[in-house]
Motif scaffolding. Structure first.
Motif, PDB file in Angstrom:
ATOM      1  N   PRO A   9       6.642  -2.448   4.570  1.00  0.00           N
ATOM      2  CA  PRO A   9       5.669  -2.253   3.490  1.00  0.00           C
ATOM      3  C   PRO A   9       4.578  -3.324   3.451  1.00  0.00           C
ATOM      4  CG  PRO A   9       7.877  -1.843   2.669  1.00  0.00           C
ATOM      5  CD  PRO A   9       8.028  -2.397   4.062  1.00  0.00           C
ATOM      6  N   GLU A  51       1.351  -1.027   3.206  1.00  0.00           N
ATOM      7  CA  GLU A  51       0.685  -0.950   1.903  1.00  0.00           C
ATOM      8  C   GLU A  51      -0.754  -1.479   1.922  1.00  0.00           C
ATOM      9  OE1 GLU A  51       3.443  -2.657  -0.886  1.00  0.00           O
ATOM     10  OE2 GLU A  51       4.861  -1.016  -0.586  1.00  0.00           O
ATOM     11  N   PRO A  52      -1.016  -2.680   2.447  1.00  0.00           N
ATOM     12  CA  PRO A  52      -2.418  -3.124   2.435  1.00  0.00           C
ATOM     13  C   PRO A  52      -3.311  -2.282   3.353  1.00  0.00           C
ATOM     14  CG  PRO A  52      -1.047  -4.749   3.544  1.00  0.00           C
ATOM     15  CD  PRO A  52      -0.122  -3.733   2.940  1.00  0.00           C
ATOM     16  N   ALA A  94      -2.953   0.965   3.862  1.00  0.00           N
ATOM     17  CA  ALA A  94      -3.233   2.202   3.123  1.00  0.00           C
ATOM     18  C   ALA A  94      -4.146   1.949   1.923  1.00  0.00           C
ATOM     19  CB  ALA A  94      -1.926   2.847   2.657  1.00  0.00           C
ATOM     20  N   LEU A  95      -3.809   0.946   1.127  1.00  0.00           N
ATOM     21  CA  LEU A  95      -4.534   0.724  -0.131  1.00  0.00           C
ATOM     22  C   LEU A  95      -5.894   0.050   0.036  1.00  0.00           C
ATOM     23  CD1 LEU A  95      -1.526  -0.415  -2.349  1.00  0.00           C
ATOM     24  CD2 LEU A  95      -2.649   1.830  -2.300  1.00  0.00           C
ATOM     25  N   ARG A  99      -7.725   3.884   1.669  1.00  0.00           N
ATOM     26  CA  ARG A  99      -8.188   4.391   0.364  1.00  0.00           C
ATOM     27  C   ARG A  99      -9.699   4.192   0.169  1.00  0.00           C
ATOM     28  NH1 ARG A  99      -5.192   2.581  -4.972  1.00  0.00           N
ATOM     29  NH2 ARG A  99      -3.720   4.195  -4.355  1.00  0.00           N
ATOM     30  N   ALA A 126       4.740   7.070   4.083  1.00  0.00           N
ATOM     31  CA  ALA A 126       4.633   6.035   3.047  1.00  0.00           C
ATOM     32  C   ALA A 126       3.170   5.807   2.674  1.00  0.00           C
ATOM     33  CB  ALA A 126       5.272   4.731   3.520  1.00  0.00           C
ATOM     34  N   ALA A 127       2.299   5.755   3.670  1.00  0.00           N
ATOM     35  CA  ALA A 127       0.877   5.579   3.409  1.00  0.00           C
ATOM     36  C   ALA A 127       0.302   6.742   2.628  1.00  0.00           C
ATOM     37  CB  ALA A 127       0.117   5.383   4.719  1.00  0.00           C
ATOM     38  N   LEU A 147       0.919   6.630  -1.015  1.00  0.00           N
ATOM     39  CA  LEU A 147       0.137   5.633  -1.739  1.00  0.00           C
ATOM     40  C   LEU A 147      -1.284   6.097  -2.006  1.00  0.00           C
ATOM     41  CD1 LEU A 147       1.249   2.474   0.249  1.00  0.00           C
ATOM     42  CD2 LEU A 147       1.852   3.036  -2.116  1.00  0.00           C
TER      43      LEU A 147
END
Length: 157
Positions: A109, A113-114, A116-117, A121, A152-153, A156
């Motif tokens: 993660p 997470e970074p 994806a976000l 995004r 997972a991406a 998010l």
């Protein structure tokens, strides 16, 4: 002059702290090697590399991100994300193919997470017309992918 990837790698190794390397190759970091550099050191190293190598264009930035990601080292991969975060305005829908590869091999993660976000995004939010439609289809496909990093991406986004 030293290449941007070589500068980043050398500097991250120099920023290493022994106490941070406890997770080297551990499941907590997805089996990645760990140099032991802090997130602040990674961000500063990328900033310094971009100052030393002014004028890098889109293709050079994305190639550098791929070169950094290629080695299974947490700090190098996080540096690739930091690089893309800072250059997200130059990315296009066609860069989602490269990013998809990163997500497939993201492993943890702290990388997924970074990416994806803070990269995907804002890229999706900026796209319009056929590029936006194509990008939405790609992310929809990620949601049902077998690769854990992709699903997972997508969750998010």
């Amino acid at each position: 002059m030293e290449s941007p990837a070589a500068f980043i790698d050398r500097t991250l190794r120099a920023e290493a702290s022994e106490w941070r390397t406890w997770a080297d190759g551990d499941a907590s970091v997805g089996g990645l090697r760990v140099y032991g550099a802090s997130v602040g050191a990674i961000r500063g190293t990328v900033r310094d590399a971009l100052r030393r190598h002014r004028g890098l264009q889109h293709d050079e930035i994305t190639a550098l991100a791929s070169e950094l990601w290629a080695a299974p080292v947490f700090e190098r991969r996080f540096a690739a994300i930091v690089l893309l975060q800072g250059q997200v305005d130059t990315l296009s829908a066609s860069d989602l193919t490269r990013i998809e590869g990163f997500l497939r091999d993201g492993r943890i993660p702290a990388l997924i997470e970074p990416l994806a976000l803070d990269v995907v995004r804002p890229l999706l939010a900026r796209l319009t017309g056929t590029e936006a439609e194509r990008a939405r289809r790609i992310v929809t496909r990620w949601a049902s992918a077998d690769a854990e990093g992709l699903s997972a991406a997508a969750a998010l986004l």
